[in-house]
Structures are given as structure tokens and as C-alpha cells.
Design a protein around this motif. Sequence first.
Motif, PDB file in Angstrom:
ATOM      1  N   GLY A  53      -5.548  -0.071  -4.081  1.00 14.64           N
ATOM      2  CA  GLY A  53      -5.169   1.074  -4.908  1.00 14.64           C
ATOM      3  C   GLY A  53      -5.805   2.360  -4.438  1.00 14.64           C
ATOM      4  O   GLY A  53      -5.140   3.400  -4.333  1.00 14.64           O
ATOM      5  N   MET A  65       2.277   3.585  -8.668  1.00 13.45           N
ATOM      6  CA  MET A  65       1.506   2.453  -8.175  1.00 13.45           C
ATOM      7  C   MET A  65       1.380   1.461  -9.326  1.00 13.45           C
ATOM      8  O   MET A  65       0.663   1.707 -10.285  1.00 13.45           O
ATOM      9  CB  MET A  65       0.124   2.910  -7.692  1.00 13.45           C
ATOM     10  CG  MET A  65       0.155   3.806  -6.468  1.00 13.45           C
ATOM     11  SD  MET A  65      -1.428   4.663  -6.176  1.00 13.45           S
ATOM     12  CE  MET A  65      -2.602   3.306  -6.324  1.00 13.45           C
ATOM     13  N   TRP A  88      -3.867   2.678 -10.227  1.00  5.76           N
ATOM     14  CA  TRP A  88      -2.881   1.677 -10.631  1.00  5.76           C
ATOM     15  C   TRP A  88      -2.356   1.926 -12.038  1.00  5.76           C
ATOM     16  O   TRP A  88      -3.115   2.273 -12.939  1.00  5.76           O
ATOM     17  CB  TRP A  88      -3.478   0.272 -10.591  1.00  5.76           C
ATOM     18  CG  TRP A  88      -3.720  -0.286  -9.229  1.00  5.76           C
ATOM     19  CD1 TRP A  88      -4.934  -0.620  -8.689  1.00  5.76           C
ATOM     20  CD2 TRP A  88      -2.735  -0.600  -8.230  1.00  5.76           C
ATOM     21  NE1 TRP A  88      -4.768  -1.119  -7.419  1.00  5.76           N
ATOM     22  CE2 TRP A  88      -3.429  -1.119  -7.114  1.00  5.76           C
ATOM     23  CE3 TRP A  88      -1.347  -0.497  -8.183  1.00  5.76           C
ATOM     24  CZ2 TRP A  88      -2.772  -1.534  -5.956  1.00  5.76           C
ATOM     25  CZ3 TRP A  88      -0.696  -0.901  -7.030  1.00  5.76           C
ATOM     26  CH2 TRP A  88      -1.407  -1.417  -5.933  1.00  5.76           C
TER      27      TRP A  88
END
Length: 319
Positions: A53, A65, A88
Motif C-alpha cells: 500500500g 486502492m 488502503w
Amino acid sequence: MLAWGLIASIIGWHTPEAHAPLEAGRSGLPPRYAYVSTLCGGRTYLPAALVLGSSLRRTNTTADMVLMVTGEAEGDTAALRRLEEVGWRVRRSAPDRRLERPGVPAADAPRWRCFFHKLSAFNLTEYETVVLMDADTAVFQPIDALFDALAPTPPEQIAAVPNDRYPGVEINSGVLVLKPLRETADALARHVSSGAHIEFDGADQGLINQFFFGKIRYLPPFYNMMPSATSDQYTMDWLLEHHPEAVRVVHYADNKPFWCGRDTECSSTRHRHIVTLGEWWWRLFDRLPWRPAGESIQGRPWGGAGATAVDSGDRESST
């Protein structure tokens, strides 16, 4: 002998030096694009998901993401918060029972469930294009071109790098460009749950190769470089010495730094490229604001900052 140099000249790459700060990715990508990975089972892949990430975020991508989390990791709110801090969008997701493989021994079921859980990415139909990445990959140069210039176009349905073992017939699904489609997701799930034969490894990668054979766009190797003892050592060493900036994604499929620890290479041989690419991963890890501790496959703890060691018993049930 210098096959990588020939490929590089053909595709015309030119990027900044790999160890310098990453260049900005293309701006303005709409939210119909997403990088997707999975964290399944326990916490043993937590360091990897954090590194992936963070490395994606450093490319300045504006694509979403998405990290699909299932299993024990769903309940670790502190870890999930750290994953969100590196970029994320965490999605807790129960395992799709349609992806249960019949005949798998009960002791192995969690591991196989995690393999096929990756196929859930085909259900993310809110996105036009998804780049599905194994959690044990790391990004070292911008890769947003996978969403357009290198994306599959009909009749192609997916795009991936050929596997270094069987480059003519098999792709490695560690970096997979796909077009989410409910019909495709349903067909894959039916194949898994029916118990029908799956080629190659018998898991998700084998099914992807089998299902999409003849409909694959082959990507340059720089988008899924795999440091392993089976790699061409001369070519890998030449590439890393003369053109390290060409490497965009490294896939730590065989030699995982977060299982090896800092002072080993998970290999009985001293391949220089394995050591070098392992050092690249540790540089990314050391930049994390919060670094979970881990344990090598030999049972030796390696230090982090801010967490206890992951449970080595989780290793086989993680993706």
C-alpha cells in the motif's frame, strides 16, 4: 543473452533512478480504476500489505486502492487502521462460499479459501479496470499505464506477465489486469465449486490460465519481476546493475523478506538479485511510520516498531 535490454528497447521505457524518490504518476485518474489486493486469514501478511500500500501511494496514483480483508484479520481494528493510513480502502468481506473447493481436507481449507478469494476481484463491477496484486508484491515505479496503455483490449480479457517457468503457456497472476464482470465472476465460481479439473497449480493461478487461455495480453516482465533461484541469474544481475529503474513491480513469490528476516534470503544459494531485491523491500518497510514485528520461517523474530510478532501459525492460511 541480454534479453531484458532488447525488450526494454522495444517498449521504450525511460524512468528515473530506482533508488530516488518516485516520479509522480499520471494525475486525474477517475475512480473507475482500482488497485486491489487481499489480506486473508491471519496477520502474517500484514507487513507485506503495508509495504504494498505504501509503495503504491508513493507513485502518486489517484486510482482507488482496495484491500479485501477476510478471516481473523477482519477483527484486528488497530491493524486495519494502519492499513488505511498507508492508503488502503479496507473492505471486510466474508469468504464467498461459491469459491469453496470440494474435496479439500479440512486442515487445508483455509489456505485454499484464501487462494480462490482473490477471484472476488472480478465482482468489483463499480470499476472499469482492476489491477489485482498479490500482497507479496511491491511497487518501485509508477504503473498506472496498466489501466489504459497496457490494459487488455478485446478479444483480450486479462493482462499479465508470462511465468518465468513456462513463458510460452503460463502467466503469473501476481499482477493481473482484469475487467470486472459479473458473468465472468460467476463462471469462475462455478468452476471452483464444481470440483472440475484445474490446470497447473490447481489453485487460482491455474484456473486463470486455463479459463483465459488465448485471451491474454502479455505484459513486459518489469511489471512482475520474481526473484527466485530459477530466474536467469546473469540477466537479472545485468538488469539490476545497469537498469534498476526499469523494475516497476517486484513479486516476492518465493523469497519473501517478511518470512526470511533481514539476514537471510530464503534460499540455499547466494543469488545476488535475490539479495538485492530483498534489500529493496526492507527499504520500503523501514520507511513505514508503523512497522509490525514479524518472525522468519526459522522462527527468529525480526524487529518492527509498534506491534508484537505475527503468529507464525497463520502463515499457511494467508494469501
